[in-house]
Structures are given as structure tokens and as C-alpha cells.
Design an enzyme around this catalytic site. Structure first.
Site, PDB file in Angstrom:
ATOM      1  N   SER A  22       0.841  -1.198   0.000  1.00  0.00           N
ATOM      2  CA  SER A  22       0.000   0.000   0.000  1.00  0.00           C
ATOM      3  C   SER A  22       0.877   1.249   0.000  1.00  0.00           C
ATOM      4  O   SER A  22       2.018   1.207   0.473  1.00  0.00           O
ATOM      5  CB  SER A  22      -0.861   0.002   1.269  1.00  0.00           C
ATOM      6  OG  SER A  22      -1.314   1.295   1.548  1.00  0.00           O
ATOM      7  N   SER A  23       0.322   2.348  -0.453  1.00  0.00           N
ATOM      8  CA  SER A  23       1.096   3.603  -0.520  1.00  0.00           C
ATOM      9  C   SER A  23       1.372   4.151   0.882  1.00  0.00           C
ATOM     10  O   SER A  23       2.157   5.083   1.038  1.00  0.00           O
ATOM     11  CB  SER A  23       0.315   4.654  -1.329  1.00  0.00           C
ATOM     12  OG  SER A  23      -0.955   4.869  -0.744  1.00  0.00           O
ATOM     13  N   CYS A  24       0.799   3.534   1.922  1.00  0.00           N
ATOM     14  CA  CYS A  24       1.057   4.042   3.282  1.00  0.00           C
ATOM     15  C   CYS A  24       2.435   3.612   3.786  1.00  0.00           C
ATOM     16  O   CYS A  24       2.843   3.955   4.893  1.00  0.00           O
ATOM     17  CB  CYS A  24      -0.021   3.594   4.254  1.00  0.00           C
ATOM     18  SG  CYS A  24       0.139   1.887   4.708  1.00  0.00           S
ATOM     19  N   TYR A  79       0.727  -1.465  10.280  1.00  0.00           N
ATOM     20  CA  TYR A  79       0.390  -2.020   8.966  1.00  0.00           C
ATOM     21  C   TYR A  79       1.500  -1.716   7.965  1.00  0.00           C
ATOM     22  O   TYR A  79       1.933  -2.587   7.214  1.00  0.00           O
ATOM     23  CB  TYR A  79      -0.923  -1.409   8.478  1.00  0.00           C
ATOM     24  CG  TYR A  79      -1.373  -1.834   7.105  1.00  0.00           C
ATOM     25  CD1 TYR A  79      -1.228  -0.973   6.005  1.00  0.00           C
ATOM     26  CD2 TYR A  79      -1.956  -3.067   6.897  1.00  0.00           C
ATOM     27  CE1 TYR A  79      -1.645  -1.350   4.748  1.00  0.00           C
ATOM     28  CE2 TYR A  79      -2.393  -3.459   5.630  1.00  0.00           C
ATOM     29  CZ  TYR A  79      -2.238  -2.584   4.569  1.00  0.00           C
ATOM     30  OH  TYR A  79      -2.662  -2.950   3.297  1.00  0.00           O
ATOM     31  N   LYS A  95       3.861  -4.340   5.790  1.00  0.00           N
ATOM     32  CA  LYS A  95       3.927  -4.344   4.321  1.00  0.00           C
ATOM     33  C   LYS A  95       5.365  -4.114   3.838  1.00  0.00           C
ATOM     34  O   LYS A  95       5.792  -4.679   2.835  1.00  0.00           O
ATOM     35  CB  LYS A  95       2.981  -3.293   3.740  1.00  0.00           C
ATOM     36  CG  LYS A  95       1.500  -3.680   3.865  1.00  0.00           C
ATOM     37  CD  LYS A  95       1.209  -4.979   3.115  1.00  0.00           C
ATOM     38  CE  LYS A  95      -0.229  -5.416   3.199  1.00  0.00           C
ATOM     39  NZ  LYS A  95      -0.496  -6.650   2.458  1.00  0.00           N
ATOM     40  N   HIS A 114     -12.396   2.352   4.590  1.00  0.00           N
ATOM     41  CA  HIS A 114     -11.621   3.468   4.054  1.00  0.00           C
ATOM     42  C   HIS A 114     -12.555   4.635   3.784  1.00  0.00           C
ATOM     43  O   HIS A 114     -13.787   4.490   3.826  1.00  0.00           O
ATOM     44  CB  HIS A 114     -10.907   3.038   2.760  1.00  0.00           C
ATOM     45  CG  HIS A 114      -9.832   2.030   2.989  1.00  0.00           C
ATOM     46  ND1 HIS A 114     -10.007   0.695   2.744  1.00  0.00           N
ATOM     47  CD2 HIS A 114      -8.576   2.148   3.479  1.00  0.00           C
ATOM     48  CE1 HIS A 114      -8.893   0.040   3.056  1.00  0.00           C
ATOM     49  NE2 HIS A 114      -8.014   0.891   3.491  1.00  0.00           N
TER      50      HIS A 114
HETATM   51  O1  GFB Z   1      -9.037   5.775   3.627  1.00  0.00           O
HETATM   52  P1  GFB Z   1      -8.651   6.371   4.924  1.00  0.00           P
HETATM   53  O2  GFB Z   1      -9.387   5.942   6.139  1.00  0.00           O
HETATM   54  O3  GFB Z   1      -7.126   6.062   5.278  1.00  0.00           O
HETATM   55  O4  GFB Z   1      -8.700   7.972   4.742  1.00  0.00           O
HETATM   56  P2  GFB Z   1      -5.770   6.750   4.824  1.00  0.00           P
HETATM   57  C1  GFB Z   1      -8.564   8.702   5.873  1.00  0.00           C
HETATM   58  C2  GFB Z   1      -8.717  10.189   5.546  1.00  0.00           C
HETATM   59  O5  GFB Z   1     -10.108  10.451   5.226  1.00  0.00           O
HETATM   60  C3  GFB Z   1      -8.383  10.947   6.806  1.00  0.00           C
HETATM   61  C4  GFB Z   1     -10.670  11.246   6.282  1.00  0.00           C
HETATM   62  O6  GFB Z   1      -7.929  12.224   6.458  1.00  0.00           O
HETATM   63  C5  GFB Z   1      -9.750  10.990   7.480  1.00  0.00           C
HETATM   64  O7  GFB Z   1      -9.830  12.064   8.414  1.00  0.00           O
HETATM   65  N1  GFB Z   1     -12.056  10.846   6.549  1.00  0.00           N
HETATM   66  C6  GFB Z   1     -13.109  11.694   6.590  1.00  0.00           C
HETATM   67  C7  GFB Z   1     -12.499   9.596   6.784  1.00  0.00           C
HETATM   68  N2  GFB Z   1     -14.245  11.028   6.894  1.00  0.00           N
HETATM   69  C8  GFB Z   1     -13.894   9.713   7.013  1.00  0.00           C
HETATM   70  C9  GFB Z   1     -14.638   8.533   7.299  1.00  0.00           C
HETATM   71  O8  GFB Z   1     -15.857   8.556   7.548  1.00  0.00           O
HETATM   72  N3  GFB Z   1     -13.952   7.358   7.295  1.00  0.00           N
HETATM   73  C10 GFB Z   1     -12.599   7.295   7.039  1.00  0.00           C
HETATM   74  N4  GFB Z   1     -11.996   6.092   7.038  1.00  0.00           N
HETATM   75  N5  GFB Z   1     -11.833   8.409   6.791  1.00  0.00           N
HETATM   76  C11 GFB Z   1      -5.037   4.260   5.004  1.00  0.00           C
HETATM   77  C12 GFB Z   1      -4.110   3.445   5.866  1.00  0.00           C
HETATM   78  O9  GFB Z   1      -4.741   5.619   5.256  1.00  0.00           O
HETATM   79  O10 GFB Z   1      -4.816   4.065   3.606  1.00  0.00           O
HETATM   80  C13 GFB Z   1      -4.192   1.997   5.500  1.00  0.00           C
HETATM   81  O11 GFB Z   1      -4.467   3.643   7.235  1.00  0.00           O
HETATM   82  C14 GFB Z   1      -4.066   1.804   4.008  1.00  0.00           C
HETATM   83  O12 GFB Z   1      -3.179   1.308   6.165  1.00  0.00           O
HETATM   84  C15 GFB Z   1      -5.018   2.699   3.247  1.00  0.00           C
HETATM   85  O13 GFB Z   1      -2.762   2.068   3.623  1.00  0.00           O
HETATM   86  C16 GFB Z   1      -4.811   2.549   1.753  1.00  0.00           C
HETATM   87  O14 GFB Z   1      -5.730   6.942   3.352  1.00  0.00           O
HETATM   88  O15 GFB Z   1      -5.500   7.928   5.689  1.00  0.00           O
END
Ligand code: GFB
Length: 309
Positions: free
Chosen positions: A108-110, A137, A141, A180
Site C-alpha cells: 500500500s502507498s502508506c 500495517y 507491508k 476506508h
Molecule cells: O481511507 P482512509 O481511512 O485512510 O482515509 P488513509 C482517511 C482520511 O479520510 C483521513 C478522512 O484524512 C480521514 O480524516 N475521513 C473523513 C475519513 N471522513 C472519514 C470517514 O468517515 N472514514 C474514514 N476512514 N476516513 C489508510 C491506511 O490511510 O490508507 C491503510 O491507514 C491503508 O493502512 C489505506 O494504507 C490505503 O488513506 O489515511
């Protein structure tokens, strides 16, 4: 890969694994081996050894993983590192023991440092501190990439690694707490539109930028790499386009017809400010994505809106 080659897709029920199975079937591959997690616990070393000695796959797509959004990563830190280390170690080691011709490992890009220069080039890996919310995580990876390279160096295994951008598409996880951001906002906005709510609240400030790739584009890239990429290290798979979380919410608002306001909740974590990848190495090999973000979200919305409202 020959059409009747025995191909194991680990994680075939997930969003990525099911997209890879769809792609292989579309390309006419008819000898695909799968196991559900109830049939085969990939964290169980002996069980994975028995599976490989019984099935002897020639190719492996390692799409099985414990995945989730920012909240899930930050809450289940031990599970995210333990499960992913066990899954990748067992499958990569048994692929070596049983002479798998080629394996593709998905990360993943993280994995990139939180403040690395953008767009992220493969050589920026380990050049700085990781984003704390998903460090367990990310380290799991990064270990997977290292496993593939170490087995190539010591045993000559053709095990490759690919790092996708944030993914979305069919069979996504829609749990409001564990998913996500894109599916989470889809659930929120479909529900708000059906109840005609005055507003919805998104986590964080809405200012972080994310790069999204439709999972069918990812599956197409994985198939391309399995055929054409045989190098150590890893390769980025991105769309090359980024959008702020707030603008993503506005786009999904337009698609779902929600008429209310989008509010932010800065008490929730933003995570990494940006993680736009430089996918020029893959583009130069001749692959490119084909599904735009708006078209991809409209397709997902069409499929899931009856389930969500
Ligand atoms: O997809 P996400 O949860 O993960 O996106 P990441 C998080 C971003 O979206 C943060 C905002 O800036 C959150 O504050 N956000 C806003 C929300 N509303 C919501 C919501 O209702 N749900 C969620 N989930 N986010 C992940 C990594 O990072 O990316 C994983 O933690 C993995 O390990 C994945 O690599 C691809 O993009 O921040």
C-alpha cells in the site's frame, strides 16, 4: 502465464482478490485456486504448508491481508501487524518451498514516510518517519517487500511487489468505523440523501489529499506486472490524480444528490497530509489506468445504493 497454469489468488473474496479473479477469468485463465479464511487460516503456518503441498500452485497473487481505514489501523494496531506478518511470511515461504514460478505481493502507498517529497518515488521508502496511525500495517507491508527481495537474493525466487494507491470498487468494506474514506463517505451521503438530512460530518479537516485507483484498474496492473515485471524492489500503481477529502465528499454529494452541508470534525485524525505516488516506472512499461474517479464512484454507487439507503 499459460492459460491452464494453476494460479492461487490469496484473499479472493476481498475487494482486490475478487477483482484479480475477475481479470484472470476475463483473460481466459481456467485453473484458479482459492480458499476462504474459514477453509484456510493463512496465519496458521502448518495449514498453509499443507495447502501448498496439496495444491502446488505455479503462480500466486498475494492479495490476502488485514486491511482498513485510518480508524481501524489506529485501533487494532496489534492485529494489523501480526495478521499481515503471519499471512505474508507463510505464503511467501511456502511459495519458495514448493517452487512457485512467480508471486506478486501487494502492499500500500502508506509504506512511505509521512513527509516524503511528493510525488512519491519508490526510492523514498524508509527515508523518514512513518504516519503513526498506520505504522504497524506499514511496517508489516515493508517487511513483505523485504521478504520477497530476500527470497530472490538467497533462493532466486521471482517474487515481485506492487504498491497501490487508495483503492475502491466492488466488494469494498462499508463498515462506517473500519472502512476506508471513499466507501465510508458513500454510506454517509446515501443515508443522508435518503433522510434529507441538513448536513453530514466528515472526519478530520477535509484538507488531506488522497490518490484513488479503481480496483479493476489495479487488477489490470497486477496482471500486467505478473506478465512483464521481474525485478527486485517494488513498483507504484497509481492513478496520478489526487483530490482533497473535502472535495471527494463534494463529488460524492453530487453523485448521490445529497442537498445538505458537508461539515468537518477536526477532533478526528487527518493522517498523512498527502500520498500521491509517482507511477512513471509502470507507465513507461506501457500500462495506464482507464477508470476516472467520477466514473468509478458512479459505478460503485449504482451497485451499492440499494443496499445502503
Ligand atoms: O481511507 P482512509 O481511512 O485512510 O482515509 P488513509 C482517511 C482520511 O479520510 C483521513 C478522512 O484524512 C480521514 O480524516 N475521513 C473523513 C475519513 N471522513 C472519514 C470517514 O468517515 N472514514 C474514514 N476512514 N476516513 C489508510 C491506511 O490511510 O490508507 C491503510 O491507514 C491503508 O493502512 C489505506 O494504507 C490505503 O488513506 O489515511
Amino acid at each position: 502465464m499459460e492459460k491452464n497454469a494453476k494460479i492461487y489468488v490469496a484473499g479472493h473474496r476481498g475487494m482486490v482478490g475478487s477483482a484479480i479473479v475477475r481479470k484472470l477469468e476475463k483473460e481466459g485463465f481456467n485453473n484458479i485456486v482459492t480458499r476462504t479464511s474459514a477453509e484456510l487460516d493463512l496465519r496458521d503456518q502448518k495449514a498453509v504448508e499443507h495447502f501448498f503441498s496439496a495444491e502446488k500452485p505455479e503462480y500466486v497473487f498475494l492479495a490476502a491481508a488485514k486491511v482498513g481505514g485510518i480508524m481501524a489501523n489506529n485501533t487494532y494496531r496489534a492485529e494489523f501487524i501480526y495478521d499481515n506478518l503471519m499471512i505474508e511470511s507463510n505464503i511467501i515461504h511456502q511459495s519458495y518451498v514448493h517452487g512457485v514460478t512467480k508471486l506478486l505481493f501487494l502492499g500500500s502507498s502508506c509504506i512511505y514516510p509521512k513527509m516524503a517529497p511528493q510525488p512519491l518515488k519508490e526510492e523514498y521508502l524508509l527515508s523518514g518517519y512513518l504516519e503513526p496511525t498506520n505504522q504497524p500495517y506499514a511496517i508489516a507491508k515493508i517487511a513483505g517487500i523485504e521478504l520477497c527481495d530476500a527470497y530472490r537474493a538467497q533462493y532466486g525466487c521471482n517474487f515481485i511487489s506492487a504498491m497501490p494507491a487508495n483503492l475502491y470498487g466492488p466488494n469494498d468494506n462499508y463498515d462506517p468505523e473500519k472502512s476506508h474514506v471513499l466507501p465510508a463517505l458513500l454510506v454517509k451521503l446515501v443515508a443522508a440523501a435518503s433522510k434529507n438530512l441538513p448536513s453530514i460530518t466528515i472526519w478530520g479537516t477535509g484538507s488531506p489529499l488522497r490518490e484513488f485507483l479503481h480496483v479493476d484498474d489495479l487488477a489490470d496492473a497486477c496482471f500486467f506486472l505478473m506478465e512483464q515485471f521481474d525485478n527486485p524492489g517494488f513498483i507504484n500503481i497509481g492513478s496520478g490524480k489526487e483530490i482533497s477529502i473535502f472535495d471527494l465528499a463534494q463529488l460524492i454529494k453530487k453523485i448521490t444528490g445529497f442537498a445538505g452541508e458537508i461539515l468537518t470534525d477536526p477532533s478526528k485524525p487527518d493522517g498523512t497530509p498527502r500520498k500521491l505516488m509517482d507511477s512513471s516506472r509502470l507507465l513507461k512499461m506501457g500500462w495506464e489506468p482507464s477508470i476516472s474517479l467520477e466514473e468509478g464512484i458512479r459505478n460503485v454507487y449504482k451497485d451499492v445504493s440499494p443496499l445502503l439507503s
